[in-house]
Motif scaffolding. Structure first.
Motif, short mmCIF file in Angstrom:
data_model
loop_
_atom_site.label_atom_id
_atom_site.label_comp_id
_atom_site.label_asym_id
_atom_site.label_seq_id
_atom_site.Cartn_x
_atom_site.Cartn_y
_atom_site.Cartn_z
N THR A 1 0.82 -1.20 0.00
CA THR A 1 0.00 0.00 0.00
C THR A 1 0.85 1.26 0.00
O THR A 1 0.48 2.27 -0.60
CB THR A 1 -0.96 0.01 1.20
OG1 THR A 1 -0.23 -0.19 2.41
CG2 THR A 1 -2.01 -1.08 1.07
N GLN B 1 1.40 4.19 -3.36
CA GLN B 1 1.26 5.64 -3.17
C GLN B 1 2.53 6.40 -3.53
O GLN B 1 2.46 7.46 -4.17
CB GLN B 1 0.87 5.92 -1.72
CG GLN B 1 -0.49 5.37 -1.33
CD GLN B 1 -0.81 5.69 0.11
OE1 GLN B 1 -1.25 6.79 0.45
NE2 GLN B 1 -0.57 4.74 0.99
N LEU C 1 -6.05 3.38 -3.93
CA LEU C 1 -4.78 4.03 -3.60
C LEU C 1 -4.02 4.52 -4.83
O LEU C 1 -3.02 5.22 -4.70
CB LEU C 1 -3.89 3.06 -2.81
CG LEU C 1 -4.38 2.72 -1.41
CD1 LEU C 1 -3.57 1.56 -0.82
CD2 LEU C 1 -4.32 3.93 -0.49
N VAL D 1 -1.82 3.21 5.76
CA VAL D 1 -3.05 2.43 5.63
C VAL D 1 -3.10 1.46 6.81
O VAL D 1 -2.23 0.59 6.94
CB VAL D 1 -3.09 1.68 4.29
CG1 VAL D 1 -4.34 0.81 4.19
CG2 VAL D 1 -3.02 2.67 3.12
#
Length: 325
Positions: free
Chosen positions: A154, A158, A183, A295
């Motif tokens: 995650t 990003q 995301l 996250v």
């Protein structure tokens, strides 16, 4: 203080919350009063008896934390008692206090809760050091992330999007792939149902991946090489699929490709400090302006670390599982 100990290797039940001596800061160290820690797969391996901490490190699990500085040892500059920090650790995060080399401290980013900051040090250091410092992902290139819904995955999505890269991910369910899409992931591959090499080739018009961030190791080695673009770079950061695989050097030569394998925990202090400094320079502004965020799957009491380990082993989580001291 209290800490999670491992009297005997085993399953999640091997984790025991018990009273232990307080840490004392050595040269160049501070003691952090821990507010939260986070669970990493390396902690599961340590619990099972397969991944001992480096010499001199805390014997308790936990490779990151957030909290407040309680003591400052000799030779420390730039930090003071009461500072709110998060930290990369070689061990000891599952405890009420931990001694940390000051080069591995980071300020809590503006706009991020102190508890949630515990989710940041390991993933940001792992992703930045491998994807950017080693593999040199550039704007316009394609990054393939295996395990896109994990804590590392995650964050990788990003950060890659923040620098203008295209992102492909693998995950094991439609729900996890949807979270990856939210995301910023551009190419979504369900590894239970699809061949990631074929899907990536089709989605990129044959160009494939410039950089691959891989947590599987041997099981994916051959297919990862097939999935690399010309001048592609494969960064191996995990061995969930085994340690020994066959590497086709002919394909590597034809693609002018590179394979690297790294870990953070056992690096010398100077190397860790350099990575943390790079993370503070490049990643912290993205966190503070809202382009990137931690996250969090769930937050549990640290005494219930066994439950958190079970969550990771079952694999249904998205992002990080945190433990509150």
């Amino acid at each position: 203080m209290y800490a999670i100990t491992i009297p005997e290797p085993g399953g999640p039940e091997a984790l025991v919350w018990t009273e232990v001596p307080d840490p004392v800061p050595g040269e160049g160290e501070v003691v952090v009063e821990v507010v939260a820690s986070a669970i990493n797969r390396a902690d599961l391996l340590q619990r099972q008896g397969f991944y001992d901490p480096p010499p001199g490190a805390s014997v308790y699990p936990g490779m990151e934390c957030s909290g407040r500085i309680a003591e400052v040892g000799p030779g420390v500059t730039g930090w003071a008692v009461g500072d709110e920090v998060c930290a990369l650790l070689a061990g000891g995060g599952y405890a009420q206090k931990v001694a940390v080399p000051y080069g591995q401290l980071l300020p809590v980013p503006k706009g991020i809760e102190l508890v949630h900051a515990a989710a940041l040090p390991e993933v940001t250091a792992t992703v930045w050091s491998n994807v950017f410092m080693v593999a040199h992902l550039r704007p316009g290139e394609t990054l393939l992330v295996h395990g896109g819904a994990s804590g590392i995955g995650t964050m990788a999505i990003q950060l890659a999007k923040a620098v203008g890269a295209r992102v492909a991910v693998t995950a094991g369910s439609a729900q996890k792939l949807e979270r990856c899409r939210e995301l910023g992931a551009d190419i979504l591959i369900n590894y239970h149902e699809q061949d990631f090499v074929a899907e990536l080739k089709q989605a990129t018009d044959g160009a494939k991946a410039d950089v691959i961030l891989d947590n599987m190791g041997a099981k994916y080695l051959g297919r990862n090489v097939d999935a690399l673009a010309v001048n592609g770079r494969l960064a191996v950061i995990g061995l969930q699929g085994g340690t020994k695989g066959e590497l086709d050097l002919g394909k590597m030569l034809a693609k002018r490709a590179a394979v690297t394998a790294t870990s953070l925990r056992g690096r010398p202090l100077g190397e860790k400090a350099a990575i943390i400094a790079a993370v503070r320079e490049h990643v912290w502004p993205l966190l503070e302006n809202g382009q990137v965020r931690p996250v969090i799957d769930r937050v549990l009491p640290m005494a219930d670390a066994a439950q958190g380990h079970q969550v990771l082993e079952e694999g249904g989580h998205v992002g990080k599982v945190l433990l509150i001291a």
